[in-house]
Design a protein around this motif. Sequence first.
Motif, short mmCIF file in Angstrom:
data_model
loop_
_atom_site.label_atom_id
_atom_site.label_comp_id
_atom_site.label_asym_id
_atom_site.label_seq_id
_atom_site.Cartn_x
_atom_site.Cartn_y
_atom_site.Cartn_z
N ALA A 10 0.85 -1.19 0.00
CA ALA A 10 0.00 0.00 0.00
C ALA A 10 0.88 1.23 0.00
CB ALA A 10 -0.91 -0.01 1.22
N TYR A 11 0.50 2.22 -0.78
CA TYR A 11 1.12 3.55 -0.69
C TYR A 11 0.13 4.41 0.07
CZ TYR A 11 4.42 2.17 -4.31
OH TYR A 11 5.40 1.56 -5.04
N GLY A 12 0.47 4.81 1.29
CA GLY A 12 -0.50 5.52 2.13
C GLY A 12 -1.67 4.58 2.36
N SER A 19 -1.08 -1.61 -18.16
CA SER A 19 -0.24 -0.63 -17.47
C SER A 19 -0.90 -0.18 -16.17
CB SER A 19 -0.03 0.59 -18.36
OG SER A 19 1.26 0.56 -18.87
N GLY A 20 -0.10 -0.09 -15.12
CA GLY A 20 -0.61 0.43 -13.86
C GLY A 20 -1.28 -0.61 -12.98
N CYS A 21 -1.20 -1.90 -13.35
CA CYS A 21 -1.90 -2.91 -12.57
C CYS A 21 -1.04 -3.40 -11.40
CB CYS A 21 -2.32 -4.09 -13.44
SG CYS A 21 -0.93 -5.02 -14.07
N GLY A 22 0.23 -2.98 -11.34
CA GLY A 22 1.05 -3.33 -10.19
C GLY A 22 2.12 -4.38 -10.45
N LYS A 23 2.35 -4.73 -11.71
CA LYS A 23 3.36 -5.75 -12.03
C LYS A 23 4.74 -5.31 -11.57
CE LYS A 23 2.83 -4.99 -16.35
NZ LYS A 23 1.86 -3.90 -16.53
N SER A 24 5.12 -4.08 -11.94
CA SER A 24 6.45 -3.60 -11.57
C SER A 24 6.59 -3.52 -10.06
CB SER A 24 6.70 -2.21 -12.15
OG SER A 24 6.70 -2.26 -13.54
N THR A 25 5.55 -3.03 -9.41
CA THR A 25 5.60 -2.91 -7.96
C THR A 25 5.86 -4.28 -7.33
OG1 THR A 25 4.03 -1.10 -8.13
CG2 THR A 25 4.33 -2.07 -5.95
N LEU A 26 5.16 -5.31 -7.81
CA LEU A 26 5.34 -6.64 -7.25
C LEU A 26 6.76 -7.13 -7.51
CD1 LEU A 26 4.02 -8.98 -5.77
CD2 LEU A 26 3.38 -9.94 -7.98
N1 LIG Z 1 5.70 5.50 -5.19
C1 LIG Z 1 4.39 5.37 -5.46
N2 LIG Z 1 3.48 6.07 -4.75
C2 LIG Z 1 2.16 5.94 -5.00
N3 LIG Z 1 1.63 5.13 -5.93
C3 LIG Z 1 2.48 4.41 -6.67
C4 LIG Z 1 3.90 4.48 -6.48
N4 LIG Z 1 4.48 3.65 -7.36
C5 LIG Z 1 3.49 3.09 -8.08
N5 LIG Z 1 2.28 3.53 -7.66
C6 LIG Z 1 0.97 3.11 -8.20
O1 LIG Z 1 0.91 1.72 -8.15
C7 LIG Z 1 0.23 1.23 -9.28
C8 LIG Z 1 1.04 0.13 -9.93
O2 LIG Z 1 2.17 0.67 -10.52
P1 LIG Z 1 3.20 -0.23 -11.33
O3 LIG Z 1 3.58 -1.39 -10.50
O4 LIG Z 1 4.29 0.64 -11.82
O5 LIG Z 1 2.31 -0.71 -12.56
P2 LIG Z 1 2.75 -1.54 -13.83
O6 LIG Z 1 4.20 -1.85 -13.74
O7 LIG Z 1 1.88 -2.75 -13.81
O8 LIG Z 1 2.44 -0.68 -15.01
C9 LIG Z 1 -0.03 2.40 -10.20
O9 LIG Z 1 -1.39 2.73 -10.11
C10 LIG Z 1 0.82 3.49 -9.66
O10 LIG Z 1 0.17 4.71 -9.79
#
Ligand SMILES: Nc1ncnc2c1ncn2[C@@H]1O[C@H](COP(=O)(O)OP(=O)(O)O)[C@@H](O)[C@H]1O
Lengths: 297, 358
Positions: free
Chosen positions: B12-14, B38-45
């Motif tokens: 979670a961010y915030g 795009s934006g589904c959270g793949k990179s984050t994971l």
């Molecule tokens: N540092 C951050 N602070 C707040 N939200 C973030 C941050 N990094 C990513 N997000 C949000 O997390 C979601 C997933 O991002 P990301 O993993 O980059 O997506 P993907 O790689 O699937 O395109 C996005 O909606 C993005 O806005």
Amino acid sequence: MTKPTTTPTHRKKLMRTWPLLTPTVGLLLLWAFVPLAMTLWFSFQRYNLLDPTITGFAGWSNYKFLLESPAFLISIFNELVLVGAVLIITLVLGVAFAVLFDQEFIGRSIARLLVIAPFFVMPTVAALIWKNLLMDPVNGVFAYLARLLGFTPVDWFTHYPMAGVVMIVAWEWVPFATLILLTAMQSLDRQQVEAAKMDGARGPQILRYVILPHLSRPLTIVMMMETIYLLAVFAEIFVTTSGGPGNATTTLTYLIYLRALVSFNVGGASAGGVLAVILANIVALFLIRTVARNVDL
Amino acid sequence: MCTLELKNLRKAYGNIEVIKGIDLTINDREFVVFVGPSGCGKSTLLRMIAGLEEITGGDLLIDGVRVNDVPPDKRGLAMVFQSYALYPHMTVADNMAFALRLAGVPKAERDARVQVAAKTLQLDALLDRKPANLSGGQRQRVAIGRAIVRQPKAFLFDEPLSNLDAALRVQTRIEIAKLHNDLQSTMIYVTHDQIEAMTLADRIVVFNAGHIEQVGTPLELYHNPANLFVAGFIGSPKMNLIGAEVESSNGQSSTLRLEGGSPFTVPTALGQGEKVTVGIRPEHIAVTDQGTISGRVEVIEHLGNETIAYASIGGAEPLTVKLPSASTVQLGETLHFAPRGHAALFNQAGQAIALPRG
Ligand SMILES: Nc1ncnc2c1ncn2[C@@H]1O[C@H](COP(=O)(O)OP(=O)(O)O)[C@@H](O)[C@H]1O
Ligand SMILES: [Mg+2]
């Protein structure tokens, strides 16, 4: 179909550029060369404002007199100490602040504003504030803190005059370094830092192998710009120590002032001015050579 | 040797949750692709696995050891970044050797390992260059080389091909597949491009809005999408998804009325009046005079090896049909279409309804 038209001969024909350039270049030449020429001229003249009867060509005697005076070598030494010390302090603190204020934290924009603020305080005011409010051995904040901690307050401008001047000038120039370096930090590719973390780099190694190389260009630019301005530092010395005690804080710039407007010896002061120009050029040449090596990535 | 286990992993961010509880096991030597819009959270994971992003909840296990709080370099994983993230002031060789140098590996061994990796990736001639003097494809290879040199337990790729042009992308894709074959190590690969996912993966994980929609081999996802999202995401051109209502059902099969009015029969019992979605891939539609779905051809795309026709069947979306390139279909022609096996059916919640295969 038109051919690409970038050959030099062709460009010359497109338009005569000298009528457009002349006003600017001419003005710059006047601006730079007239004072320089006058300085050179005066440096070979007997010219004292107190005694209009002393006139005529002086030969090298103004230079000889200056070079033989003990104040001259000391002033050059002081000049280099001042510039060197301020450069080191501002670059180190500049990098530290740039890295620090690039992080996310609460109140970051206020902190950034505060660290930039000293830049907007004019040198005379800054020097007065430091001299009277901070560094005064009786009423100053530093003295108060020292007594609070059980130390004897330091009388900066009596015992460590150069350190005192360096502190003030550094305080004025840290914001400049911070500003330029902080801007540069924002163009650092975050993924590079992350790649370094994955490669096993910790804080100091990231600084050494990623951040500093990234900052090398802006660092050299900060160094050059600061040097140009620091060679001409005057107000801070004038307000705090007036070049003293003795010659302890008399830089070349200040020495020229002393010769011209305290002794009213225009000839001698002009000779000092010419030497200052030569010194500045030596420093600039030295800097540009190191910079050129540095900037070539 | 590397297995990864993700147990109810959250981020979670915030108070905005972007990773909403991921459970997944990645086997040794497996090539797993995370795919999703795009934006589904793949990179984050992926970054959570790498250790670059703090884990808000759940457990991450590498070879059975919980590593939530282990710093990135101690996890033994190597990452290839989207922007390559090469160190611009170091030569190719120094870039590749950097991790070893930090780890205190002696110079002779460092050089040897860089040489081996450089040979694998045909970088031998470029070792003394700076990244600025390399082409995009070469930088990409250096980034991969930097990962190989470390001999990591697993490789993480974050959209490594997205900065390359189309031709180079195909070529590099093949090289990555080959690399996986040669190195036999675990790889996790993130992309938004379902073709990359289909071609590279042993197993695909389809993400949507922070959760997993389906996990399976490329063909499982292609033939048996678990829900509407996966059905629409996997396959190119996209699967036709047509709204329908059940007209009658006789216990064995049901007759549907598709959006636009055409009748359609499916081999399963459904409740009368139930609203469903029929999914038919463009390549599973035949043009025959017996076809029950009739439509007027509105757009024709000639791709050389095949022809794509878009026909209006009365609904909101045109029906996409893949035809052989020899097809003589004309614009404005009215054709009759019939499914060739493999239709998929989804209930109102978007979940697949199992159909007997015939
Ligand atoms: N540092 C951050 N602070 C707040 N939200 C973030 C941050 N990094 C990513 N997000 C949000 O997390 C979601 C997933 O991002 P990301 O993993 O980059 O997506 P993907 O790689 O699937 O395109 C996005 O909606 C993005 O806005
Ligand atoms: Mg991404």
